[in-house]
Design a protein around this motif. Structure first.
Motif, PDB file in Angstrom:
ATOM      1  N   ALA A   1       0.835  -1.208   0.000  1.00 29.75           N
ATOM      2  CA  ALA A   1       0.000   0.000   0.000  1.00 29.75           C
ATOM      3  C   ALA A   1       0.867   1.254   0.000  1.00 29.75           C
ATOM      4  O   ALA A   1       0.537   2.257  -0.645  1.00 29.75           O
ATOM      5  CB  ALA A   1      -0.931  -0.001   1.216  1.00 29.75           C
ATOM      6  N   LYS A   2       2.001   1.202   0.704  1.00 26.22           N
ATOM      7  CA  LYS A   2       2.904   2.365   0.739  1.00 26.22           C
ATOM      8  C   LYS A   2       3.591   2.598  -0.603  1.00 26.22           C
ATOM      9  O   LYS A   2       4.098   3.693  -0.851  1.00 26.22           O
ATOM     10  CB  LYS A   2       3.941   2.185   1.853  1.00 26.22           C
ATOM     11  N   LYS A   3       3.593   1.578  -1.462  1.00 27.07           N
ATOM     12  CA  LYS A   3       4.059   1.771  -2.848  1.00 27.07           C
ATOM     13  C   LYS A   3       2.956   2.408  -3.692  1.00 27.07           C
ATOM     14  O   LYS A   3       3.099   2.560  -4.901  1.00 27.07           O
ATOM     15  CB  LYS A   3       4.465   0.428  -3.475  1.00 27.07           C
ATOM     16  N   ARG A   4       1.831   2.710  -3.036  1.00 26.27           N
ATOM     17  CA  ARG A   4       0.665   3.354  -3.680  1.00 26.27           C
ATOM     18  C   ARG A   4      -0.002   2.420  -4.685  1.00 26.27           C
ATOM     19  O   ARG A   4      -0.311   2.793  -5.792  1.00 26.27           O
ATOM     20  CB  ARG A   4       1.045   4.699  -4.286  1.00 26.27           C
ATOM     21  N   ILE A   5      -0.209   1.164  -4.215  1.00 31.39           N
ATOM     22  CA  ILE A   5      -1.068   0.214  -4.923  1.00 31.39           C
ATOM     23  C   ILE A   5      -2.313   0.039  -4.060  1.00 31.39           C
ATOM     24  O   ILE A   5      -2.231  -0.428  -2.924  1.00 31.39           O
ATOM     25  CB  ILE A   5      -0.371  -1.132  -5.155  1.00 31.39           C
ATOM     26  N   ALA A   6      -3.466   0.460  -4.582  1.00 28.05           N
ATOM     27  CA  ALA A   6      -4.720   0.409  -3.827  1.00 28.05           C
ATOM     28  C   ALA A   6      -5.673  -0.562  -4.502  1.00 28.05           C
ATOM     29  O   ALA A   6      -5.567  -0.823  -5.703  1.00 28.05           O
ATOM     30  CB  ALA A   6      -5.349   1.802  -3.753  1.00 28.05           C
ATOM     31  N   ARG A   7      -6.621  -1.085  -3.722  1.00 30.84           N
ATOM     32  CA  ARG A   7      -7.601  -1.995  -4.329  1.00 30.84           C
ATOM     33  C   ARG A   7      -8.962  -1.847  -3.675  1.00 30.84           C
ATOM     34  O   ARG A   7      -9.081  -1.412  -2.534  1.00 30.84           O
ATOM     35  CB  ARG A   7      -7.126  -3.451  -4.255  1.00 30.84           C
ATOM     36  N   THR A   8      -9.982  -2.218  -4.438  1.00 33.37           N
ATOM     37  CA  THR A   8     -11.314  -2.436  -3.894  1.00 33.37           C
ATOM     38  C   THR A   8     -11.543  -3.949  -3.898  1.00 33.37           C
ATOM     39  O   THR A   8     -10.820  -4.700  -4.546  1.00 33.37           O
ATOM     40  CB  THR A   8     -12.394  -1.740  -4.732  1.00 33.37           C
ATOM     41  N   PHE A   9     -12.569  -4.371  -3.160  1.00 31.89           N
ATOM     42  CA  PHE A   9     -12.809  -5.806  -2.987  1.00 31.89           C
ATOM     43  C   PHE A   9     -14.156  -6.211  -3.563  1.00 31.89           C
ATOM     44  O   PHE A   9     -15.096  -5.416  -3.639  1.00 31.89           O
ATOM     45  CB  PHE A   9     -12.753  -6.174  -1.491  1.00 31.89           C
ATOM     46  N   GLN A  10     -14.212  -7.492  -3.946  1.00 30.47           N
ATOM     47  CA  GLN A  10     -15.457  -8.058  -4.479  1.00 30.47           C
ATOM     48  C   GLN A  10     -16.568  -7.940  -3.431  1.00 30.47           C
ATOM     49  O   GLN A  10     -17.691  -7.559  -3.733  1.00 30.47           O
ATOM     50  CB  GLN A  10     -15.205  -9.525  -4.838  1.00 30.47           C
TER      51      GLN A  10
END
Length: 257
Positions: free
Chosen positions: A76-85
């Motif tokens: 996340a600190k690498k700025r990879i974000a996600r939403t979940f099913q």
């Protein structure tokens, strides 16, 4: 802007191969979709990218750095974000509180630091003002003004999906992983979401990976598409190439018909 690569990613559970030797490259600022039947390994790929699962082999590369082995919070600190099913929000907190939690990796004083302010000139107070300004822009961007102070538990499903998208945006992602963002939305909400995803790419300069069952949306907004079945790649190409591939029609599009 980030170039994102997955190289020869594989994982097994209990001796069964869930994902086998999957590779793809997502150019900076592109919209890249992954399609396939239920259980084909799509979300498993996301779980390996975001550090929830450690693959048996392969690499996940962001601007030349291999992310395999990093914990979810470091990714996340690498700025990879996600939403979940399945929506992962704090239901008994307000929309604004949920969006502010998306700022956690950028906070020097901690998520709740602002609760212990001693005067407006304190560092925590100044920092919270900056974070709130960023979150207010997301509220405006996603048209969430009317629900900003409501508890998430009281919102319709489609609106909750938007709040989760907003929380992911609050991280200021280089790479945004969307896992079935239109699930549970009506036709009007889906049409709006399609526009928002395009706007996110333009306004936030974000590389977007999309898992989605709505083929009209996938074919309408994707630069490239990866089709998988039983954890294996069928084809990776343009929407036009993918939708006429006989194995895709058999494995996935035929399912819709």
């Amino acid at each position: 802007m980030a170039e994102f690569k997955v190289e020869n990613l594989s994982i097994s559970f209990g001796g069964l191969k869930a994902v086998s030797d999957v590779s793809f490259t997502v150019p900076s600022n592109a919209i890249f979709s992954i399609i396939g039947p239920n259980g084909s390994g799509k979300t498993t790929i996301y779980n390996m990218i975001s550090g929830i699962y450690k693959p048996d082999s392969g690499k996940v590369m962001l601007d030349g750095e291999n992310l395999i082995g990093l914990s979810p919070d470091r990714i996340a600190k690498k700025r990879i974000a996600r939403t979940f099913q399945n929506i992962e929000l704090f239901k008994n907190a307000s929309v604004m509180d949920n969006l502010m939690l998306g700022r956690h990796i950028h906070m020097k004083t901690g998520v709740w630091g602002g609760a212990f302010m001693w005067g407006k000139r304190s560092r925590a107070a100044k920092e919270e003002i900056v974070h709130r300004e960023i979150v207010e822009k997301i509220v405006d961007f996603l048209d969430l003004q009317s629900v900003r102070d409501q508890f998430v538990a009281n919102l319709p499903y489609g609106t909750r999906k938007l709040v989760e998208l907003g929380r992911a945006l609050a991280l200021e992602p280089q790479v945004l992983l969307l896992d079935e963002p239109s699930a549970g939305m009506n036709t009007e909400e889906k049409d709006n979401l399609r526009i928002w995803i395009k706007d996110i790419r333009e306004d936030y300069q974000t590389t977007i990976l999309l898992i989605e069952h709505d083929m009209n949306m996938v074919m309408g907004i994707s630069d490239r598409i990866l089709a998988i079945n039983h954890g294996e790649m069928i084809i990776e190409g343009t929407p036009q190439e993918v939708q006429v591939h006989p194995e895709v029609i058999k494995a996935y599009l035929g399912e819709e018909q």
